[in-house]
Design an enzyme around this catalytic site. Structure first.
Site, short mmCIF file in Angstrom:
data_model
loop_
_atom_site.label_atom_id
_atom_site.label_comp_id
_atom_site.label_asym_id
_atom_site.label_seq_id
_atom_site.Cartn_x
_atom_site.Cartn_y
_atom_site.Cartn_z
N GLU A 1 -14.70 -9.82 5.05
CA GLU A 1 -13.65 -9.14 5.82
C GLU A 1 -13.49 -9.79 7.18
O GLU A 1 -12.37 -9.96 7.68
CB GLU A 1 -13.99 -7.66 6.02
CG GLU A 1 -13.99 -6.85 4.76
CD GLU A 1 -14.36 -5.41 5.03
OE1 GLU A 1 -13.45 -4.56 4.97
OE2 GLU A 1 -15.53 -5.14 5.33
N TYR B 1 7.40 1.37 25.39
CA TYR B 1 6.71 1.29 24.10
C TYR B 1 6.43 -0.13 23.68
O TYR B 1 5.50 -0.39 22.92
CB TYR B 1 7.42 2.09 23.00
CG TYR B 1 8.89 1.80 22.83
CD1 TYR B 1 9.32 0.70 22.11
CD2 TYR B 1 9.84 2.65 23.36
CE1 TYR B 1 10.67 0.45 21.94
CE2 TYR B 1 11.19 2.41 23.20
CZ TYR B 1 11.60 1.30 22.49
OH TYR B 1 12.93 1.05 22.33
N LYS C 1 -6.40 0.98 6.89
CA LYS C 1 -6.84 -0.28 6.30
C LYS C 1 -6.35 -0.23 4.86
O LYS C 1 -6.94 0.44 4.01
CB LYS C 1 -8.36 -0.36 6.37
CG LYS C 1 -8.97 -1.65 5.93
CD LYS C 1 -10.49 -1.58 6.13
CE LYS C 1 -11.10 -2.94 6.10
NZ LYS C 1 -12.53 -2.89 6.44
#
Length: 128
Positions: A21, A53, A99
């Site tokens: 990962e 933002y 994820k």
């Protein structure tokens, strides 16, 4: 309090417990909900009376695409704490990190961690 939502921001990071990962990386989806007073911005149409933002997006991107965390809980908490530390207009923040492709031999839409942090009466950062 008023609310500003930034939804489904997509970033590439190298977070995870497993070495592959950290080597290969993957896409992460981040939602942020900010609680703040937007009355003056609504009344004056002045960017200085709110939080840009685009700045929050760039700020979040830097964290997600920066130093790897083993846990998305830690990534999520880091984003929340740093938003509160750097944007004093924000009274409370909720961060959700997804994820989408954890390295498991199962079929599902990913794993999501969501946490909320705010300020206590002394200005410290606390769970809400």
């Amino acid at each position: 309090m008023d609310t500003m939502h930034l939804r489904n921001m997509s970033f590439f990071g190298y977070h995870g417990v497993y070495p592959e990962e950290n080597k290969l990386g993957q896409r992460y989806m981040v939602d942020i909900i900010l609680k703040l007073d937007l009355e003056q911005a609504a009344r004056t149409d002045d960017l200085e009376a709110t939080i840009n933002y685009a700045d929050i997006h760039a700020f979040t991107k830097k964290i997600v695409e920066g130093k790897p965390f083993k846990l998305i809980e830690a990534l999520c908490g880091n984003i929340a704490s740093r938003v509160l530390e750097n944007y004093t207009m924000v009274h409370e923040v909720t961060v959700k990190v997804t994820k989408p492709n954890p390295p498991f031999d199962i079929v599902f839409d990913g794993v999501t961690v969501e946490l909320s942090r705010g300020r206590d009466s002394h200005g410290g950062i606390v769970p809400v």
